[in-house]
Each structure stands twice: as structure tokens, then as C-alpha cells.
Design an enzyme around this catalytic site. Structure first.
Site, short mmCIF file in Angstrom:
data_model
loop_
_atom_site.label_atom_id
_atom_site.label_comp_id
_atom_site.label_asym_id
_atom_site.label_seq_id
_atom_site.Cartn_x
_atom_site.Cartn_y
_atom_site.Cartn_z
N GLU A 38 -47.87 -111.48 65.48
CA GLU A 38 -48.31 -110.36 66.33
C GLU A 38 -48.11 -110.68 67.80
O GLU A 38 -48.45 -111.78 68.25
CB GLU A 38 -49.79 -110.10 66.03
N ASP A 41 -42.88 -110.34 69.14
CA ASP A 41 -41.52 -109.75 69.17
C ASP A 41 -40.98 -109.68 70.60
O ASP A 41 -39.85 -110.09 70.86
CB ASP A 41 -41.43 -108.40 68.44
N ALA A 126 -52.72 -95.75 64.64
CA ALA A 126 -53.54 -96.65 63.82
C ALA A 126 -52.92 -98.03 63.72
O ALA A 126 -53.39 -98.88 62.98
CB ALA A 126 -53.73 -96.04 62.43
N GLY A 127 -51.83 -98.27 64.46
CA GLY A 127 -51.17 -99.58 64.40
C GLY A 127 -50.28 -99.72 63.17
O GLY A 127 -49.98 -100.83 62.75
N SER A 131 -45.17 -94.17 65.56
CA SER A 131 -44.25 -93.77 66.63
C SER A 131 -42.83 -94.18 66.27
O SER A 131 -41.89 -93.39 66.39
CB SER A 131 -44.60 -94.44 67.96
N ASP A 175 -41.19 -102.70 65.08
CA ASP A 175 -41.50 -101.50 64.31
C ASP A 175 -40.24 -100.72 63.96
O ASP A 175 -40.06 -100.25 62.84
CB ASP A 175 -42.46 -100.59 65.10
C1 GLA Z 1 -46.81 -102.66 68.63
C2 GLA Z 1 -45.38 -102.72 69.19
C3 GLA Z 1 -44.59 -103.86 68.55
C4 GLA Z 1 -45.35 -105.18 68.61
C5 GLA Z 1 -46.79 -105.01 68.12
C6 GLA Z 1 -47.63 -106.25 68.31
O1 GLA Z 1 -46.77 -102.30 67.29
O2 GLA Z 1 -44.72 -101.50 68.97
O3 GLA Z 1 -43.33 -103.96 69.16
O4 GLA Z 1 -45.31 -105.72 69.89
O5 GLA Z 1 -47.44 -103.92 68.78
O6 GLA Z 1 -47.16 -107.27 67.49
#
Ligand code: GLA
Length: 385
Positions: A38, A41, A126-127, A131, A175
Site C-alpha cells: 500500500e 506504487d 470505498a477504496g 474510479s 488500480d
Molecule cells: C489509491 C491509488 C493507488 C494507490 C493506493 C494506495 O487506490 O489510486 O494508486 O496509491 O491508493 O496504495
């Protein structure tokens, strides 16, 4: 998402209702959940996400000329713009479509006008990569309808640039790459420096369980961009091109070169990178070790990177008490959103009951819990004509 599934039939019907004809294509782009790695990236380190079986679906058809019309069914809203003059939209979500079209045109791809309806079963903010799934689904629809030949990795890079440049979130690549290139039953180990990828099977005896705090914060209004700046500052002070080029030992030797807060941010990135590589090995046969790395990751995100929140910590601690749970951590950017837990399949009902009960006791809210399997990246579900 199969052709026979109810959402597929509904989105085709909604397109017909909106535009008076059948769509030409239906595409599905998955969300993602990150097993570990996490905030590595954008520091050019490793990440280990899976695409999940929750999607953004788009039914689309070409339209004469250069006008684009997008209807978001979940929101009951519509956006229309011209490809000849793409300016910023008034609604938050409309900048994803506009940004993707803008980046594709800027890269030299001549787009065809399009009419589309959009629907998703991915919770927003929501992570879980909603998007990116939206961007990838829109880009893939343009790509098919405009007869372009763009490799999935290039499509993902275009989408990330749209989010950085047009939407204004300095996100990394994880993502978009996962939504474009995920594979059923596999996690994707991505080296965000070289962009090399390796598929790692997710053992069939475990489930990926996502628990949602219900707390929402978009990346634009969170401290996401600030964390990214802190990492850049750390790299500048240390004179390295990116943080993940450092080993934990090298960082420890340079501790006195950094102010305390920046040091903690850097320590998270560097140790998380190391954990991710170890975890990729452990996923192949040592789930206990994998789980320990997940708990360590959560601890580091909470203490050093400071992107957790009380609700996320409650969910992780509740999961830890259930036997059959290998590990649990916040997933995605943090600041709210979801946790991910790796759970032995037979322990999932117990997880659902106990974690929900403890969370409700502490917060008076029921957490939605999703049991997921790794799914395929973006694809055309069907061509209707
Ligand atoms: C979001 C961003 C990703 C990454 C995560 C954290 O999802 O879109 O690129 O940085 O946070 O790991």
C-alpha cells in the site's frame, strides 16, 4: 459478469430506453482489492492486488459526429460533451469520462462520438478502485467503438494520466493496471518501476473478505496528495530517484538525514515494499506468514503513514480474534473505506457474524461484508450487433 446475469439484461434495457436502440457493446471493468503493497506504487515499488468480481458495466453505441453522452444509472445523472472541446465538467464523476477522452485524443487516438449508460455494483469511494474501473471501462468502450488498437497496459497508463492531469488525483498505477490486466484466480505482482507483472495463484482454500467501514473520503479531499508530496520530499532529501529503490538497512543508516515525520513516511514505503516481495513468496504456500505480513502492513500504515482511522482499526482487531483468519489490514488509500482479510473458506460465516457484531457494538453501524474471488480484467461481455 455473464450475458445471462440480471445486471447485463438491465443495462441493455436501460440503454434501449435512453437511446431508442440496442447498444453495440457491453463491457465490464472490475474493481480491485490490494492484498498488500500500500502506497508503494507511486514510490516505484511492488504491489500485490487482485481484480474482484464487482464491476463497472457500460452499454455503449457509436454516435454520429463528436458528441459524447454518458448516463450514470446509479446516480440518475447525465453528462454530455464534445470531443472537439473537452472542458472540465461540473459533476465530480463527469471528469473521469472527459479526462479519459482528453488523454486518448492527446495520445493521437481519434475517437468516435458515443452514447453510453453506466452502472456498477462497486461501492464508490470505498477504496475498491471504482474510479479506475470507471476510467478503464470508458476507455475500453471508446477503444472498441473507435476501432483502435491499444494494448491493455497502454490503456491503463492513459487512464492514470487522466486521473492525474484531469481529475487532479496524483494516484499511482496499481488500480488501472489491475482493472485492465487482472486474471481470474490470480493476484498480480506488479513492479511499479519496470511495470513487469507476474501472476500468482490465490490458493483455492481461502476467500478474500472485504469489510466496509462505511466511512467515505475521496482521494481529492483526503491527504492522499499530501502523502505523495511527503514521499517526494523524502526522496529529494535522500538523493534517490524513488523511495522503493532503498533497502530497510540503507534507510536506517540515513535516519538522521530526515525530519521525523518524513522519516516515518519513508520507513513505511521502504518496509512495505520489502513485505510485499516476501508476501508474494508466502502466497505460494505459507499463508500464516502471509497473514503476519498483512498485520504488519496495517500497523505501519497506522503508525508511520497515518492513513488509518478508528473504524478500520476496529475491523482489523475484530478479524484478528476469529480463528481461520490468516491476516487483515486496511486496503487502498485508507482514510476510511475497507479492510481486506484472508480467511479460510470454512471460517467465513464465523467471520461475517463476529466481525459484524463487534463493529456494530463499537460504532452502531452494520458493516457490509463482501466475499470476493479474483476476477478477469476489463472485457467485452458481449457485442450486441
Ligand atoms: C489509491 C491509488 C493507488 C494507490 C493506493 C494506495 O487506490 O489510486 O494508486 O496509491 O491508493 O496504495
Amino acid at each position: 459478469m455473464e450475458k445471462e446475469a440480471a445486471p447485463y439484461r438491465q443495462i441493455v434495457a436501460q440503454f434501449e430506453k435512453s437511446y431508442g436502440r440496442l447498444p453495440d457493446i457491453v463491457v465490464a471493468a472490475p474493481g480491485r482489492v490490494n492484498l498488500i503493497g500500500e502506497h508503494t506504487d507511486y514510490n516505484e515499488g511492488y504491489v500485490l492486488p487482485v481484480a474482484i468480481d464487482r464491476h463497472i458495466l457500460i452499454a455503449a453505441g457509436p454516435r454520429k459526429g463528436r458528441k459524447v453522452s454518458l448516463r450514470a444509472l446509479n446516480l440518475g445523472e447525465e453528462d454530455a460533451f464534445s470531443l472537439d472541446e473537452i472542458d472540465r465538467g461540473e459533476r465530480g464523476w463527469s471528469n473521469y469520462g472527459r479526462g479519459v477522452a482528453w488523454e486518448m485524443e492527446r495520445a493521437g487516438h481519434r475517437l468516435q462520438g458515443m452514447e453510453a449508460v453506466i452502472w456498477g455494483d462497486l461501492p464508490m469511494k470505498a477504496g475498491l478502485g471504482s474510479s479506475a474501473a470507471l476510467e478503464v471501462a470508458i476507455a475500453y468502450s471508446f477503444h472498441l467503438l473507435s476501432d483502435l488498437e491499444i494494448e491493455p497496459l497502454q490503456l491503463a497508463l492513459l487512464c492514470q494520466r487522466a486521473e492525474n492531469g484531469f481529475v487532479g488525483v496524483q494516484c499511482g498505477l496499481m488500480d488501472q493496471i489491475t482493472s485492465a490486466l487482472g486474471e481470474e484466480d490470480h493476484a498480480l505482482l506488479i513492479d511499479c518501476h519496470s511495470l513487469d507483472r507476474q501472476l500468482i495463484p490465490v490458493p483455492p482454500e481461502v476467500d478474500i473478505v472485504i469489510a466496509d467501514t462505511g466511512r467515505r473520503r475521496g482521494l481529492l479531499d483526503s491527504q492522499y496528495n499530501l502523502r505523495r508530496q511527503e514521499c517526494l520530499e523524502g526522496a529529494r532529501l535522500l538523493g534517490v530517484p524513488s523511495l522503493c529503490s532503498l533497502s530497510p538497512k540503507e534507510l536506517a543508516e540515513r535516519r538522521s538525514d530526515l525530519p521525523p515525520t518524513i522519516y516515518r513516511r519513508v520507513r513505511h514505503a521502504v518496509t512495505e515494499n520489502q513485505r510485499t516481495l516476501e508476501a508474494a513468496g508466502a502466497l505460494r504456500g505459507n499463508l500464516e506468514a502471509f497473514g503476519r505480513l498483512m498485520y504488519d502492513s496495517h500497523h505501519s500504515l497506522r503508525q508511520d503513514y497515518e492513513v488509518s482511522c478508528p473504524e478500520l482499526n476496529i475491523l482489523v482487531e475484530a478479524a484478528r480474534k476469529v480463528s481461520g483468519v490468516y491476516g487483515s489490514r486496511l486496503t487502498g488509500a485508507g482514510f476510511g473505506g475497507c479492510t481486506i482479510s484472508l480467511v479460510a473458506r470454512e471460517a467465513v460465516p464465523e467471520f461475517q457474524a463476529r466481525v459484524a457484531k463487534e463493529y456494530e457494538k463499537a460504532t452502531a453501524k452494520k458493516p457490509p461484508i463482501y466475499v470476493c474471488r479474483p476476477a478477469q480484467g476489463v472485457r467485452e461481455v458481449s457485442r450486441c450487433r
